[in-house]
Design an enzyme around this catalytic site. Structure first.
Site, PDB file in Angstrom:
ATOM      1  N   ASP A   1      50.063  43.431  37.558  1.00 30.07           N
ATOM      2  CA  ASP A   1      48.879  44.549  36.736  1.00 30.07           C
ATOM      3  C   ASP A   1      49.652  44.402  35.126  1.00 30.07           C
ATOM      4  O   ASP A   1      48.617  44.774  34.251  1.00 30.07           O
ATOM      5  CB  ASP A   1      48.155  45.804  37.970  1.00 30.07           C
TER       6      ASP A   1
ATOM      7  N   GLU B   1      42.653  49.355  40.266  1.00 26.39           N
ATOM      8  CA  GLU B   1      44.109  48.809  39.974  1.00 26.39           C
ATOM      9  C   GLU B   1      45.252  50.243  40.898  1.00 26.39           C
ATOM     10  O   GLU B   1      46.263  48.987  40.893  1.00 26.39           O
ATOM     11  CB  GLU B   1      44.290  48.592  38.909  1.00 26.39           C
TER      12      GLU B   1
ATOM     13  N   HIS C   1      46.009  49.369  44.175  1.00 29.17           N
ATOM     14  CA  HIS C   1      47.000  48.527  44.778  1.00 29.17           C
ATOM     15  C   HIS C   1      48.187  48.882  43.900  1.00 29.17           C
ATOM     16  O   HIS C   1      48.628  48.139  44.996  1.00 29.17           O
ATOM     17  CB  HIS C   1      46.331  46.945  44.076  1.00 29.17           C
TER      18      HIS C   1
ATOM     19  N   TYR D   1      51.047  48.225  47.089  1.00 22.05           N
ATOM     20  CA  TYR D   1      52.146  46.906  46.345  1.00 22.05           C
ATOM     21  C   TYR D   1      53.688  48.412  47.157  1.00 22.05           C
ATOM     22  O   TYR D   1      54.746  47.688  47.522  1.00 22.05           O
ATOM     23  CB  TYR D   1      52.177  46.685  45.346  1.00 22.05           C
TER      24      TYR D   1
ATOM     25  N   GLU E   1      43.219  36.787  37.136  1.00 19.59           N
ATOM     26  CA  GLU E   1      42.957  37.623  38.678  1.00 19.59           C
ATOM     27  C   GLU E   1      42.147  36.192  38.989  1.00 19.59           C
ATOM     28  O   GLU E   1      42.225  36.716  40.484  1.00 19.59           O
ATOM     29  CB  GLU E   1      42.472  38.678  37.525  1.00 19.59           C
TER      30      GLU E   1
ATOM     31  N   GLU F   1      39.854  42.074  43.492  1.00 19.46           N
ATOM     32  CA  GLU F   1      39.889  41.211  42.627  1.00 19.46           C
ATOM     33  C   GLU F   1      38.558  40.236  42.759  1.00 19.46           C
ATOM     34  O   GLU F   1      38.802  39.446  40.994  1.00 19.46           O
ATOM     35  CB  GLU F   1      41.003  40.450  42.810  1.00 19.46           C
TER      36      GLU F   1
ATOM     37  N   HIS G   1      36.387  41.528  40.062  1.00 18.11           N
ATOM     38  CA  HIS G   1      36.941  42.185  38.747  1.00 18.11           C
ATOM     39  C   HIS G   1      36.634  40.339  37.956  1.00 18.11           C
ATOM     40  O   HIS G   1      36.390  40.789  37.113  1.00 18.11           O
ATOM     41  CB  HIS G   1      38.378  42.528  39.400  1.00 18.11           C
TER      42      HIS G   1
END
Length: 337
Positions: free
Chosen positions: A91, A121, A124, A128, A184, A218, A221
């Site tokens: 990212d 995001e 995300h 992670y 992406e 994603e 996106h």
């Protein structure tokens, strides 16, 4: 009225308002500057889809995944630690090299869409972080040391170096959107697929669930970038077809090399057949993205068969048998990652 506030400064539409750093209002702004009206129905649809499918990291409980980590071989554990180190950093890779594209547009549909994308995001990134700690048995010091060593690994550097080189030589806004589509839509594809193979062994179920959700986000996106490339870059010359194909071919070669170089050699999760299927999926993803920007396929790669774990990730409301929470995704955007 507060005497400290001058009358001129109280009207945000006053073109004569003064003040340090004040941005002048255009003399003849379009009326849409001052109220919302739908100008981009395709992008507005994706914003609505994103809102409808919002989720939070707090909805996922990774306790069972912590127990599954011990079931991975040393090679498998190292491989998945590597993938999540890359994905967590990706990212920032996008933001640092291609950030600010939303500032090119005045259409509120596009601006509002990017707000939604930025919000998810953040989720995300937090997910992670949790998964990395799970893979390191909640040893944050070990995780930090690993990431510091790994972030400049040659397999990651080749992606970063390629992107930085292409951004430097890029002289058009449309080509920057092609690069965004490739990052992406191609540079994440093999990682998402390899993570999904954990499902075939009933391992790390919540990690697989979050992978489904992130992959679907994603997909939205990438679709948005394709729509913007197709419909909202008027006045900007698009790159020649040969240039676009070259960029796609380079990105696919890098992504396939990435997964080949890092895959464990003796794994019950990622067999040679599974790796071949992942490589085909990367090519298939590239062809689908080319189709979204109205170009002919480069590889004519066949669609993954029903046994491919990401086949559960179409947006036709599939629900994974192993998951505690449905990852059904409302809407009709097809996951092309």
């Amino acid at each position: 009225m507060d005497p400290a506030v001058s009358p001129a400064s109280t009207d945000p539409l006053d073109t004569h308002a003064s003040g340090a750093g004040a941005a002048p209002i255009p003399v003849c702004p379009t009326p849409e500057r001052y109220f919302y009206t739908s100008q981009c129905p395709d992008i507005n649809h994706l914003r609505s889809l994103s809102i409808l499918n919002r989720w939070l990291e707090t909805e996922l409980v990774f306790v069972g995944d912590e127990e599954d980590v011990s079931k991975l071989s040393e090679g498998e554990l190292g491989f998945y630690r590597f993938l999540f180190a890359f994905l967590s950093a990706a990212d920032d890779l996008v933001t640092e090299n291609l950030g600010g594209l939303s500032g090119l547009f005045e259409q509120k549909d596009i601006l509002h869409y990017y707000v939604e994308q930025e919000c998810i995001e953040v989720v995300h990134s937090r997910v992670y972080n949790i998964i990395q700690l799970v893979l390191f048995h909640n040893n944050d010091q070990a995780r930090r040391a690993y990431v510091a060593r790994t972030i400049n690994h040659p397999a990651i550097r080749v992606k970063v170096d390629w992107l930085e080189a292409r951004v430097r030589e890029c002289d058009s806004i449309p080509e920057k959107f092609i690069l965004m589509i490739l990052i992406e839509g191609v540079f994440f594809a093999a990682s998402f697929a390899a993570i999904a193979y954990l499902r075939t062994n009933n391992l790390l179920r919540v990690t697989c669930q979050s992978n489904d959700l992130i992959s679907r986000d994603e997909a939205v996106h990438t679709t948005a970038s394709c729509y913007i490339y197709n419909n909202y870059l008027g006045g900007h010359a698009k790159p020649e077809a040969a240039r676009v194909y070259r960029l796609f071919r380079e990105a696919v070669d890098i992504e396939i090399g990435f997964i080949r170089s890092q895959a464990p050699t003796d794994s019950s999760i990622l067999s040679p057949g599974a790796l071949a299927a992942i490589e085909n999926y990367v090519r298939f993803s590239a062809d689908r993205l080319l189709g979204l920007i109205h170009m002919q396929p480069l590889y004519s790669a066949p669609a993954p068969d029903a046994s491919f774990p990401l086949s559960l990730m179409s947006t036709d409301k599939h629900t994974n048998f192993f998951e505690c929470r449905s990852t059904s995704y409302a809407g009709a955007v097809v996951n092309d990652l």
